[in-house]
Write a protein that holds these residues in place. Structure first.
Motif, PDB file in Angstrom:
ATOM      1  N   SER A 145      56.200  17.570  49.405  1.00  0.00           N
ATOM      2  CA  SER A 145      55.955  18.117  48.077  1.00  0.00           C
ATOM      3  C   SER A 145      54.914  19.238  48.179  1.00  0.00           C
ATOM      4  N   GLY A 146      54.774  20.017  47.088  1.00  0.00           N
ATOM      5  CA  GLY A 146      53.819  21.126  47.086  1.00  0.00           C
ATOM      6  C   GLY A 146      52.394  20.668  47.388  1.00  0.00           C
ATOM      7  N   GLY A 147      51.987  19.580  46.756  1.00  0.00           N
ATOM      8  CA  GLY A 147      50.629  19.089  46.964  1.00  0.00           C
ATOM      9  C   GLY A 147      50.438  18.498  48.362  1.00  0.00           C
TER      10      GLY A 147
ATOM     11  N   LYS B  46      57.916  14.657  40.875  1.00  0.00           N
ATOM     12  CA  LYS B  46      58.060  15.612  39.768  1.00  0.00           C
ATOM     13  C   LYS B  46      59.013  16.765  40.106  1.00  0.00           C
ATOM     14  N   SER B  47      58.767  17.416  41.238  1.00  0.00           N
ATOM     15  CA  SER B  47      59.614  18.563  41.609  1.00  0.00           C
ATOM     16  C   SER B  47      61.044  18.100  41.871  1.00  0.00           C
ATOM     17  N   THR B  48      61.183  16.918  42.463  1.00  0.00           N
ATOM     18  CA  THR B  48      62.521  16.374  42.726  1.00  0.00           C
ATOM     19  C   THR B  48      63.271  16.182  41.416  1.00  0.00           C
ATOM     20  N   PHE B  91      59.805  28.057  40.056  1.00  0.00           N
ATOM     21  CA  PHE B  91      59.593  27.194  41.217  1.00  0.00           C
ATOM     22  C   PHE B  91      58.117  27.040  41.532  1.00  0.00           C
ATOM     23  N   GLN B  92      57.763  25.870  42.088  1.00  0.00           N
ATOM     24  CA  GLN B  92      56.374  25.594  42.467  1.00  0.00           C
ATOM     25  C   GLN B  92      55.895  26.598  43.526  1.00  0.00           C
ATOM     26  N   SER B  93      56.816  27.057  44.368  1.00  0.00           N
ATOM     27  CA  SER B  93      56.410  28.040  45.379  1.00  0.00           C
ATOM     28  C   SER B  93      57.063  29.403  45.125  1.00  0.00           C
ATOM     29  N   ALA B 167      59.855  24.468  34.347  1.00  0.00           N
ATOM     30  CA  ALA B 167      58.745  25.167  35.003  1.00  0.00           C
ATOM     31  C   ALA B 167      57.896  24.185  35.803  1.00  0.00           C
ATOM     32  N   ASP B 168      57.795  24.462  37.111  1.00  0.00           N
ATOM     33  CA  ASP B 168      57.063  23.561  38.011  1.00  0.00           C
ATOM     34  C   ASP B 168      55.670  24.131  38.263  1.00  0.00           C
ATOM     35  N   GLU B 169      54.662  23.561  37.613  1.00  0.00           N
ATOM     36  CA  GLU B 169      53.269  24.022  37.714  1.00  0.00           C
ATOM     37  C   GLU B 169      53.155  25.538  37.412  1.00  0.00           C
TER      38      GLU B 169
HETATM   39 MG   LIG Z   1      55.899  19.359  43.224  1.00  0.00          MG
END
Ligand SMILES: [Mg+2]
Ligand SMILES: Nc1ncnc2c1ncn2[C@@H]1O[C@H](COP(=O)(O)OP(=O)(O)OP(=O)(O)O)[C@@H](O)[C@H]1O
Ligand SMILES: Nc1ncnc2c1ncn2[C@@H]1O[C@H](COP(=O)(O)OP(=O)(O)OP(=O)(O)O)[C@@H](O)[C@H]1O
Ligand SMILES: [Mg+2]
Lengths: 230, 230
Positions: A145-147, B46-48, B91-93, B167-169
């Protein structure tokens, strides 16, 4: 001890004549054991400043003295040695190596120090434990995951026992509780081991843990004040 | 309207037999015009969950009904059409395309809709204006700060007027003020245009703007409650 004098950084775009003045004349001095937060709006020059402090980038003009020596007189190999010996850097976009496992990613700074393999593995595992990822050593970055990726980047930045830790938004992808765990690690490194920590953050709670807060705005230092005690 | 029933997602690592149960049985229903925050610790899923909602990933078991239709019965082309027609994803990234300019990156979702070039350019410029980057259209992603890249990703997610915004973060790399500007845009899209917004965030202030907060923990829904009015 480090000192920046009238530092500027100008990016010139290759495809056009457009110039971006990322830093417009920064004067900054800091001493061993300080715990500094750098705040400022998106695009104000925080990452640029951190990259120059971490010897990852050179200023356009001005001087950077690190431990009394002028960094601009060093060649790339010497800078690389300085980084692996003294610096730990947490990048805003993590910069993990996709082909290596998590544990190998954390070991990378130790390759430059010619540590034997078991010693590298041992130190990497301690760091992964500290960031709560000891069960992820054999995963690849794209399976995290990102974190989790951010925490691997933090483990890597600390594994070579750096004297100067430069962290660019180290809790940006972490929930409050995991972020506090990481900041407790930084607090301990600063208070118990006198590591110098410079942290870019946009969260006031995070900045509150530091002893001094520098505000950047459009490439200039807007303010530079001690924090009230935490 | 969308509905997830007993959704699971299990990642199986290719290099080993290790299984990661990212989602362990999620039941979720939401309606047009809701404004939902998803919170939870790093690695909680969460992202999943967001990737499955956004038709970027398929569940291992369980059902996902979007607008009444079972998404698992669609092939990849049909999913791609659904995404370009109805969905906007931050995306988170960020996932920007390095070879394209900022403006071209924002235009990408409009390619799938066969918009003429001047119309694509016009809509992209409106979006860049909205996120405060109208002077950056001709830069490349690697010439931007972290928060600027995040804002380009946001502009791209909104350019095709999506009904469902995931929206991811979205403010993870933004200072408070720039983040508030972005959240004001989301608020307006939700309240004035009834866009459905589902936002992953680890910041309680950001979650407070939503009408409903879902807490995830270890791949399960811990709580799902309406928020008190902002
Ligand atoms: Mg995430
Ligand atoms: N491709 C993958 N292969 C294996 N495991 C994965 C993969 N992607 C994610 N995971 C794992 O699934 C779990 C959930 O990941 P997810 O990205 O959904 O977490 P998250 O809640 O978004 O976390 P964060 O807040 O850190 O971004 C994590 O334990 C993660 O390591
Ligand atoms: N390689 C580059 N070429 C051109 N301009 C650049 C380059 N890297 C950064 N910039 C510009 O320099 C300015 C400062 O960037 P920097 O990354 O230091 O900002 P920042 O304060 O870290 O922002 P954020 O909070 O969004 O991460 C920005 O306007 C950015 O677009
Ligand atoms: Mg930055």
């Amino acid at each position: 001890v480090a000192q920046l004098q009238t530092l500027t950084k100008v990016y010139r775009q290759q495809t056009s004549a457009i110039e971006v003045q990322a830093l417009r004349g920064v004067d900054l001095t800091f001493r061993r054991g300080e715990y500094i937060a750098i705040c400022g709006a998106s695009g104000s020059g925080k990452s640029t400043l951190l990259n120059i402090l971490g010897c990852l980038d050179r200023p356009t003009s001005g001087q950077y003295l690190l431990g009394g020596a002028d960094v601009s007189l060093k060649n790339d190999d010497e800078l690389s040695d300085i980084r692996s010996e003294f610096l730990g850097f947490v990048f805003q976009s993590f910069n993990l190596i996709p082909q290596l496992t998590v544990q190998e990613n954390v070991e990378v700074p130790l390759f430059y120090r010619n540590e034997p393999a078991e010693e590298r593995a041992r130190m990497a595992k301690i760091m992964l434990e500290m960031v709560g990822l000891s069960d992820r050593g054999h995963h690849r970055p794209n399976e995290l995951s990102g974190g989790q990726m951010q925490r691997v980047a933090i483990a890597r930045a600390l594994v070579n026992d750096p004297l100067l830790i430069l962290a660019d938004e180290p809790t940006g992808n972490l929930d409050t509780r995991t972020g506090e765990m990481i900041l407790d690690v930084f607090d301990r490194l600063n208070k118990q081991e006198q590591r110098t920590i410079i942290m870019v953050t946009h969260e006031p709670d995070v900045a509150a843990r530091c002893s001094r807060t520098i505000h950047l705005r459009d490439g200039l230092i807007l303010s530079d004040d001690p924090n009230p005690p935490y």
